[in-house]
Design a protein around this motif. Structure first.
Motif, PDB file in Angstrom:
ATOM      1  N   LYS A  28      -0.713  -1.034  -5.692  1.00 10.18           N
ATOM      2  CA  LYS A  28      -1.419  -1.573  -7.234  1.00 10.18           C
ATOM      3  C   LYS A  28      -1.944  -0.478  -8.085  1.00 10.18           C
ATOM      4  CE  LYS A  28      -5.919  -1.601  -4.915  1.00 10.18           C
ATOM      5  NZ  LYS A  28      -6.576  -0.410  -5.473  1.00 10.18           N
ATOM      6  N   GLY A  85       0.840  -1.155   0.063  1.00 11.63           N
ATOM      7  CA  GLY A  85       0.079  -0.163   0.019  1.00 11.63           C
ATOM      8  C   GLY A  85       0.842   1.214  -0.017  1.00 11.63           C
ATOM      9  N   PHE A  96      -8.488   3.358   8.891  1.00 13.78           N
ATOM     10  CA  PHE A  96      -8.414   4.639   9.689  1.00 13.78           C
ATOM     11  C   PHE A  96      -9.514   5.182   9.696  1.00 13.78           C
ATOM     12  CE2 PHE A  96      -3.960   3.580   9.321  1.00 13.78           C
ATOM     13  CZ  PHE A  96      -3.388   4.007  10.449  1.00 13.78           C
ATOM     14  N   ASN A 143      -8.500  13.113   0.510  1.00 11.35           N
ATOM     15  CA  ASN A 143      -9.232  13.409   1.836  1.00 11.35           C
ATOM     16  C   ASN A 143      -9.330  15.021   1.596  1.00 11.35           C
ATOM     17  OD1 ASN A 143      -7.080  14.495   3.245  1.00 11.35           O
ATOM     18  ND2 ASN A 143      -6.082  12.307   3.023  1.00 11.35           N
ATOM     19  N   CYS A 157      -0.420  -1.990   4.868  1.00  6.71           N
ATOM     20  CA  CYS A 157      -0.902  -0.397   4.950  1.00  6.71           C
ATOM     21  C   CYS A 157      -2.024  -0.281   3.832  1.00  6.71           C
ATOM     22  CB  CYS A 157       0.074   0.490   4.692  1.00  6.71           C
ATOM     23  SG  CYS A 157       1.289   0.565   6.107  1.00  6.71           S
ATOM     24  N   ALA A 181      -1.552  -1.912   9.764  1.00  2.00           N
ATOM     25  CA  ALA A 181      -1.708  -0.480  10.053  1.00  2.00           C
ATOM     26  C   ALA A 181      -2.812   0.023   8.923  1.00  2.00           C
ATOM     27  CB  ALA A 181      -0.379   0.368   9.915  1.00  2.00           C
ATOM     28  N   HIS A 229     -10.276   9.149   9.263  1.00  4.10           N
ATOM     29  CA  HIS A 229      -9.520  10.238  10.029  1.00  4.10           C
ATOM     30  C   HIS A 229      -8.182  10.087  10.109  1.00  4.10           C
ATOM     31  CE1 HIS A 229     -11.863   8.023  12.868  1.00  4.10           C
ATOM     32  NE2 HIS A 229     -10.662   7.757  13.354  1.00  4.10           N
ATOM     33  N   GLY A 230      -7.489   9.274   9.209  1.00  2.74           N
ATOM     34  CA  GLY A 230      -6.224   8.866   9.154  1.00  2.74           C
ATOM     35  C   GLY A 230      -4.986   9.753   8.612  1.00  2.74           C
ATOM     36  N   PHE A 231      -5.334  10.703   8.002  1.00  3.39           N
ATOM     37  CA  PHE A 231      -4.488  11.632   7.149  1.00  3.39           C
ATOM     38  C   PHE A 231      -3.704  12.198   8.427  1.00  3.39           C
ATOM     39  CE2 PHE A 231      -3.587  15.882   5.375  1.00  3.39           C
ATOM     40  CZ  PHE A 231      -2.675  15.294   4.718  1.00  3.39           C
ATOM     41  N   ARG A 283       0.429  -4.769  -8.371  1.00  3.03           N
ATOM     42  CA  ARG A 283      -0.457  -5.578  -7.323  1.00  3.03           C
ATOM     43  C   ARG A 283       0.273  -6.567  -6.373  1.00  3.03           C
ATOM     44  NH1 ARG A 283      -5.949  -5.931  -6.319  1.00  3.03           N
ATOM     45  NH2 ARG A 283      -6.228  -4.534  -8.256  1.00  3.03           N
ATOM     46  N   VAL A 300       4.501  -1.722  -2.343  1.00  9.82           N
ATOM     47  CA  VAL A 300       4.129  -2.330  -3.366  1.00  9.82           C
ATOM     48  C   VAL A 300       2.742  -1.671  -3.402  1.00  9.82           C
ATOM     49  CG1 VAL A 300       3.375  -4.463  -4.543  1.00  9.82           C
ATOM     50  CG2 VAL A 300       5.172  -4.606  -2.938  1.00  9.82           C
ATOM     51  N   ALA A 342      -7.652   7.011  -0.421  1.00 13.02           N
ATOM     52  CA  ALA A 342      -7.965   7.984   0.503  1.00 13.02           C
ATOM     53  C   ALA A 342      -7.129   9.077   0.850  1.00 13.02           C
ATOM     54  CB  ALA A 342      -8.085   7.258   1.659  1.00 13.02           C
ATOM     55  N   ILE A 372      -0.883   7.319   2.548  1.00 15.06           N
ATOM     56  CA  ILE A 372       0.183   7.925   3.572  1.00 15.06           C
ATOM     57  C   ILE A 372       1.006   7.183   4.455  1.00 15.06           C
ATOM     58  CG2 ILE A 372      -1.750   8.807   5.150  1.00 15.06           C
ATOM     59  CD1 ILE A 372       0.175  11.463   4.891  1.00 15.06           C
TER      60      ILE A 372
HETATM   61  C1  LIG Z   1     -13.192  12.025   1.320  1.00 16.64           C
HETATM   62  C2  LIG Z   1     -12.342  11.885   2.602  1.00 16.64           C
HETATM   63  C3  LIG Z   1     -12.085  12.794   3.304  1.00 16.64           C
HETATM   64  C4  LIG Z   1     -11.138  12.552   4.215  1.00 16.64           C
HETATM   65  N1  LIG Z   1     -10.983  13.521   5.211  1.00 16.64           N
HETATM   66  C5  LIG Z   1      -9.974  13.256   6.033  1.00 16.64           C
HETATM   67  C6  LIG Z   1      -9.620  14.430   6.902  1.00 16.64           C
HETATM   68  O1  LIG Z   1      -9.748  15.706   6.627  1.00 16.64           O
HETATM   69  N2  LIG Z   1      -8.496  14.264   7.938  1.00 16.64           N
HETATM   70  C7  LIG Z   1      -7.935  12.988   8.171  1.00 16.64           C
HETATM   71  O2  LIG Z   1      -7.245  12.813   9.159  1.00 16.64           O
HETATM   72  N3  LIG Z   1      -8.272  12.107   7.363  1.00 16.64           N
HETATM   73  C8  LIG Z   1      -9.341  12.252   6.416  1.00 16.64           C
HETATM   74  N4  LIG Z   1      -9.662  11.063   5.632  1.00 16.64           N
HETATM   75  C9  LIG Z   1      -9.181   9.862   5.980  1.00 16.64           C
HETATM   76  C10 LIG Z   1      -7.774   9.426   5.450  1.00 16.64           C
HETATM   77  O3  LIG Z   1      -7.693   9.917   4.162  1.00 16.64           O
HETATM   78  C11 LIG Z   1      -7.639   7.953   5.381  1.00 16.64           C
HETATM   79  O4  LIG Z   1      -7.763   7.545   6.826  1.00 16.64           O
HETATM   80  C12 LIG Z   1      -5.929   7.846   5.072  1.00 16.64           C
HETATM   81  O5  LIG Z   1      -5.818   8.434   4.160  1.00 16.64           O
HETATM   82  C13 LIG Z   1      -5.707   6.231   5.049  1.00 16.64           C
HETATM   83  O6  LIG Z   1      -4.264   6.127   4.407  1.00 16.64           O
HETATM   84  P1  LIG Z   1      -3.866   4.736   4.136  1.00 16.64           P
HETATM   85  O7  LIG Z   1      -2.522   4.784   3.768  1.00 16.64           O
HETATM   86  O8  LIG Z   1      -4.280   3.808   5.262  1.00 16.64           O
HETATM   87  O9  LIG Z   1      -5.049   4.121   2.934  1.00 16.64           O
HETATM   88  P2  LIG Z   1      -5.039   4.540   1.321  1.00 16.64           P
HETATM   89  O10 LIG Z   1      -4.771   5.873   1.147  1.00 16.64           O
HETATM   90  O11 LIG Z   1      -6.128   4.112   1.019  1.00 16.64           O
HETATM   91  O12 LIG Z   1      -3.774   3.569   0.942  1.00 16.64           O
HETATM   92  C14 LIG Z   1      -3.921   2.300   0.725  1.00 16.64           C
HETATM   93  C15 LIG Z   1      -3.389   1.992  -0.526  1.00 16.64           C
HETATM   94  O13 LIG Z   1      -3.148   0.305  -0.531  1.00 16.64           O
HETATM   95  C16 LIG Z   1      -3.128   0.129  -1.698  1.00 16.64           C
HETATM   96  N5  LIG Z   1      -3.346  -1.443  -1.821  1.00 16.64           N
HETATM   97  C17 LIG Z   1      -4.482  -2.103  -1.334  1.00 16.64           C
HETATM   98  N6  LIG Z   1      -4.271  -3.335  -1.866  1.00 16.64           N
HETATM   99  C18 LIG Z   1      -3.421  -3.513  -2.273  1.00 16.64           C
HETATM  100  C19 LIG Z   1      -2.692  -4.587  -3.065  1.00 16.64           C
HETATM  101  N7  LIG Z   1      -3.128  -6.032  -2.897  1.00 16.64           N
HETATM  102  N8  LIG Z   1      -1.187  -4.541  -3.508  1.00 16.64           N
HETATM  103  C20 LIG Z   1      -0.778  -3.165  -3.774  1.00 16.64           C
HETATM  104  N9  LIG Z   1      -1.525  -2.269  -3.255  1.00 16.64           N
HETATM  105  C21 LIG Z   1      -2.529  -2.265  -2.409  1.00 16.64           C
HETATM  106  C22 LIG Z   1      -4.335   0.834  -2.597  1.00 16.64           C
HETATM  107  O14 LIG Z   1      -4.482   0.982  -3.914  1.00 16.64           O
HETATM  108  C23 LIG Z   1      -4.306   2.335  -1.764  1.00 16.64           C
HETATM  109  O15 LIG Z   1      -3.510   3.120  -2.539  1.00 16.64           O
HETATM  110  C24 LIG Z   1     -10.536  11.130   4.813  1.00 16.64           C
HETATM  111  C25 LIG Z   1     -10.837  10.367   3.676  1.00 16.64           C
HETATM  112  C26 LIG Z   1     -11.697  10.354   2.789  1.00 16.64           C
HETATM  113  C27 LIG Z   1     -12.026   9.328   1.757  1.00 16.64           C
END
Ligand SMILES: Cc1cc2nc3c(=O)[nH]c(=O)nc-3n(C[C@H](O)[C@H](O)[C@H](O)COP(=O)(O)OP(=O)(O)OC[C@H]3O[C@@H](n4cnc5c(N)ncnc54)[C@H](O)[C@@H]3O)c2cc1C
Length: 376
Positions: A34, A10, A331, A45, A199, A328, A334-336, A171, A32, A41, A13
């Motif tokens: 995909k 993933g 989230f 966000n 992640c 991890a 609110h995980g940003f 992927r 890695v 997200a 962030i």
């Molecule tokens: C519209 C919106 C508004 C938001 N506003 C806020 C805010 O104001 N403040 C805040 O703190 N949070 C906010 N959030 C939440 C925040 O964006 C997320 O909690 C945070 O970005 C999660 O990060 P992540 O790295 O866990 O997930 P992601 O950003 O979803 O990253 C996960 C990645 O894993 C990849 N992946 C999945 N499976 C595989 C696989 N098998 N192989 C390779 N890659 C894979 C996906 O393609 C993806 O890119 C908001 C979310 C949204 C959608």
């Protein structure tokens, strides 16, 4: 065979922050992704960098992350568009005032002072454009907002500059045990490493399930709106205790509006839908709170795919079934803000199996068997 100390699934962030913090500790890392970094997200966000109104279990992590946001430019060599404008959550009626009173008791009881009560006069001074029906607010002066895509890419860029390898688009298949470590099959061959970090955001539940520890994650699609540029009229990020809204004006003048209005997510198809009926209700709240928005022109709306847990806090910590795998994900919209510290926590766990921050509430063990249902 490609090898690394740590294989991160993933490139959101949390994956990029994990890669950076692992490299800062001298560990070799492959990420890695995909699609592409910040595709989901983390790139779409609202950019809210908020400690205000966090789940009590998240407050220590949000505090530690806030300290990293303060020096974000040192960490990733980019200011990430981070602005400490403050965040405000208003009460519009008696239920909102009661929620503020309960929140103050909770937060002060835990020994924190970052959420301050402000009465109407101070509120109208801080946010002159807000409707005069508001009765007061909680205010965290040094919260703020940042540019989500820019931030996530900055973490990836700095991790790569320090030697992390990013495979995109690529992927990852499900990790499998190999000797004392792990193998991860990918579109670009099989990678082996001592540790794997999940992640994968909304897709993180699939990885956990493949390791024999399914979790009740729900893919959700929070929606956002953005307007054409307007003359500056509001500095802090504004939310409400009574209705779902989050409202901020970007440095370029456009107004970004969200607040958790959800539509349908299709993670398998990489799609999130926008439901205009729901957004119409958000626009109603916007006009009530900010009469200046009458006549504003909406130029774009979107939704992003996010993983939500039933208790609205993420899964962070070691797998219970697969030694050497760390989760991890989930989230819960609110995980940003937690991104900078999330990667540091995972790097601590990778390096030493422990972290000084209290992560017990985030353990995947809470979903083992029926325990979580009984507790909730
Ligand atoms: C519209 C919106 C508004 C938001 N506003 C806020 C805010 O104001 N403040 C805040 O703190 N949070 C906010 N959030 C939440 C925040 O964006 C997320 O909690 C945070 O970005 C999660 O990060 P992540 O790295 O866990 O997930 P992601 O950003 O979803 O990253 C996960 C990645 O894993 C990849 N992946 C999945 N499976 C595989 C696989 N098998 N192989 C390779 N890659 C894979 C996906 O393609 C993806 O890119 C908001 C979310 C949204 C959608």
């Amino acid at each position: 065979m490609n090898t690394a100390d740590v294989i991160v699934i993933g490139g959101g962030i949390h994956g990029c922050s994990t890669a950076l913090h692992c490299r800062l500790r001298g560990l070799s890392v492959v990420v890695v992704e995909k699609d592409h970094v910040a595709r989901h997200a983390s790139g779409v966000n609202a950019g809210g960098v908020r400690r205000l109104n966090r789940h009590p279990a998240e407050i220590p992590l949000a505090m530690a992350s806030a300290a990293l946001w303060q020096r974000i430019e040192d960490l990733v060599h980019d200011d990430c568009g981070y602005r400490q404008t403050g965040q405000i959550r208003v009460a519009e009626g008696e239920p909102g005032l009661a929620a503020i009173a309960a929140r103050r008791r909770l937060v002060e009881g835990l020994g924190y002072s970052h959420e301050q009560w402000i009465g109407p006069e101070e509120l109208f001074e801080l946010v002159p454009a807000i409707s005069r029906h508001c009765l007061g607010a909680l205010w965290t002066a040094d919260d703020g907002h940042a540019d989500p895509t820019r931030t996530t890419r900055a973490f990836a860029r700095q991790a790569a500059a320090l030697g992390a390898e990013f495979l995109t688009p690529c992927r990852a298949g499900m990790p499998r045990r190999a000797g004392g470590g792990w193998q991860v099959p990918t579109d670009r061959g099989t990678f082996s490493g001592a540790q794997v970090v999940n992640c994968a955001g909304a897709w993180g539940g699939a990885v956990a399930a493949a390791l024999g520890e399914p979790v009740p994650i729900e893919p959700i699609a929070p929606m956002m709106l953005v307007t054409a540029r307007m003359a500056p009229f509001v500095d802090p990020v504004v939310a409400s205790f009574d209705r779902m809204i989050s409202f901020k004006q970007s440095p370029n003048g456009s107004v970004v509006i969200g607040g958790g209005w959800r539509s349908r997510a299709e993670p398998d198809a990489n799609r999130a839908h926008v439901e205009f009926g729901e957004l119409h209700r958000l626009i109603g709240t916007t006009l009530d709170l900010f009469p200046v928005m009458r006549g504003a022109r909406i130029v774009r709306s979107w939704a992003g795919i996010e993983g939500a847990m039933p208790d609205a806090i993420p899964v962070i910590g070691p797998s219970m079934t697969a030694p050497g795998v760390i989760h991890a994900f989930g989230f819960s919209a609110h995980g940003f803000q937690l991104g900078p510290i999330g990667g540091a926590i995972v790097a601590d766990l990778v390096e030493s199996g422990a972290t000084s921050l209290p992560i017990e509430p985030f353990s995947i063990a809470r979903f083992a068997g029926q325990a979580w249902r009984e507790a909730s």
